[in-house]
Write a protein that holds these residues in place. Structure first.
Motif, PDB file in Angstrom:
ATOM      1  N   ASP A   1       0.824  -1.215   0.000  1.00 55.16           N
ATOM      2  CA  ASP A   1       0.000   0.000   0.000  1.00 55.16           C
ATOM      3  C   ASP A   1       0.857   1.264   0.000  1.00 55.16           C
ATOM      4  OD1 ASP A   1      -2.291  -1.535  -0.020  1.00 55.16           O
ATOM      5  OD2 ASP A   1      -2.706  -1.281   2.129  1.00 55.16           O
ATOM      6  N   LEU A   2       1.921   1.283   0.816  1.00 54.93           N
ATOM      7  CA  LEU A   2       2.817   2.444   0.841  1.00 54.93           C
ATOM      8  C   LEU A   2       3.465   2.662  -0.526  1.00 54.93           C
ATOM      9  CD1 LEU A   2       4.514   1.941   4.321  1.00 54.93           C
ATOM     10  CD2 LEU A   2       3.097   3.883   3.645  1.00 54.93           C
ATOM     11  N   LEU A   3       3.874   1.571  -1.163  1.00 52.88           N
ATOM     12  CA  LEU A   3       4.473   1.677  -2.499  1.00 52.88           C
ATOM     13  C   LEU A   3       3.479   2.150  -3.538  1.00 52.88           C
ATOM     14  CD1 LEU A   3       6.953  -1.301  -2.779  1.00 52.88           C
ATOM     15  CD2 LEU A   3       7.388   1.068  -3.407  1.00 52.88           C
ATOM     16  N   MET A   4       2.254   1.667  -3.450  1.00 56.64           N
ATOM     17  CA  MET A   4       1.212   2.100  -4.401  1.00 56.64           C
ATOM     18  C   MET A   4       0.965   3.599  -4.262  1.00 56.64           C
ATOM     19  SD  MET A   4       0.157  -0.355  -6.265  1.00 56.64           S
ATOM     20  CE  MET A   4      -0.640  -1.924  -6.435  1.00 56.64           C
ATOM     21  N   GLN A   5       0.845   4.079  -3.022  1.00 53.95           N
ATOM     22  CA  GLN A   5       0.621   5.506  -2.782  1.00 53.95           C
ATOM     23  C   GLN A   5       1.791   6.342  -3.298  1.00 53.95           C
ATOM     24  OE1 GLN A   5      -2.241   6.937  -1.537  1.00 53.95           O
ATOM     25  NE2 GLN A   5      -3.009   4.856  -1.774  1.00 53.95           N
ATOM     26  N   ALA A   6       3.010   5.873  -3.053  1.00 58.59           N
ATOM     27  CA  ALA A   6       4.195   6.596  -3.530  1.00 58.59           C
ATOM     28  C   ALA A   6       4.300   6.513  -5.049  1.00 58.59           C
ATOM     29  CB  ALA A   6       5.447   6.024  -2.880  1.00 58.59           C
ATOM     30  N   GLY A   7       3.906   5.383  -5.614  1.00 57.65           N
ATOM     31  CA  GLY A   7       3.977   5.190  -7.061  1.00 57.65           C
ATOM     32  C   GLY A   7       3.084   6.126  -7.845  1.00 57.65           C
ATOM     33  N   ILE A   8       1.976   6.546  -7.228  1.00 56.77           N
ATOM     34  CA  ILE A   8       1.097   7.503  -7.903  1.00 56.77           C
ATOM     35  C   ILE A   8       1.286   8.913  -7.344  1.00 56.77           C
ATOM     36  CG2 ILE A   8      -0.633   5.818  -8.650  1.00 56.77           C
ATOM     37  CD1 ILE A   8      -2.332   6.592  -6.213  1.00 56.77           C
ATOM     38  N   SER A   9       2.433   9.115  -6.695  1.00 56.92           N
ATOM     39  CA  SER A   9       2.855  10.428  -6.178  1.00 56.92           C
ATOM     40  C   SER A   9       1.903  11.028  -5.155  1.00 56.92           C
ATOM     41  CB  SER A   9       3.078  11.407  -7.333  1.00 56.92           C
ATOM     42  OG  SER A   9       4.060  10.902  -8.201  1.00 56.92           O
ATOM     43  N   VAL A  10       1.213  10.187  -4.407  1.00 53.68           N
ATOM     44  CA  VAL A  10       0.337  10.678  -3.339  1.00 53.68           C
ATOM     45  C   VAL A  10       1.146  10.886  -2.063  1.00 53.68           C
ATOM     46  CG1 VAL A  10      -1.653  10.073  -1.886  1.00 53.68           C
ATOM     47  CG2 VAL A  10      -1.692   9.596  -4.335  1.00 53.68           C
ATOM     48  N   SER A  11       2.229  10.113  -1.906  1.00 56.60           N
ATOM     49  CA  SER A  11       3.045  10.226  -0.699  1.00 56.60           C
ATOM     50  C   SER A  11       4.503   9.902  -1.005  1.00 56.60           C
ATOM     51  CB  SER A  11       2.514   9.278   0.386  1.00 56.60           C
ATOM     52  OG  SER A  11       2.661   7.942  -0.054  1.00 56.60           O
TER      53      SER A  11
END
Length: 145
Positions: free
Chosen positions: A125-135
């Motif tokens: 989940d952390l990677l997904m959020q970072a992957g779409i530049s949300v975090s």
């Protein structure tokens, strides 16, 4: 004759723990690596595979007495070693979490994005959020080795 004190601290804007370097941001090139890791008495060299310094990059410190110390870079979330954490890394984390991929120890450390000692849905989940530049992924955590 004046006694000299040798300070063995190389890490400036990152952290070093015996044989790994962590705390680096994603997208660092070899040109600006010395802002993060340098020495006045050892010659620092690194072998960068691509455009950016990524997980698995080996950094060598060669001392005047001919001894050499090697460090391996770990960027949390950068499982594939390209220096960035993105969707490709999220897929790799999913494969590792499901047992379909057995990573080497450095990739295992990078895949444990939240540094809790396991690779699971939270890391994905952390990677997904970072992957779409949300975090951004916190690079200052101490890894579980």
């Amino acid at each position: 004759e004046t006694a000299r004190t040798v300070i063995k601290r190389f890490a400036h804007n990152c952290l070093s723990d015996n044989s790994i370097i962590y705390g680096l941001k994603q997208g660092i090139t070899s040109d600006n690596f010395r802002e993060y890791f340098s020495s006045d008495y050892a010659e620092i060299s690194l072998a960068v595979k691509g455009e950016y310094i990524g997980t698995g990059t080996v950094v060598r410190a060669a001392y005047p007495d001919k001894s050499i110390k090697e460090y391996t870079v770990v960027i949390f979330g950068d499982i594939d070693g390209d220096g960035l954490y993105n969707g490709q890394d999220a897929v790799l984390a999913e494969l590792i979490a499901s047992g379909m991929l057995s990573p080497q120890s450095v990739e295992q450390t990078a895949a444990d994005v939240n540094c809790d000692g396991q690779i699971d849905e939270q890391d994905i989940d952390l990677l997904m959020q970072a992957g779409i530049s949300v975090s951004e992924i916190d690079q200052s955590q101490k890894p579980v080795i």
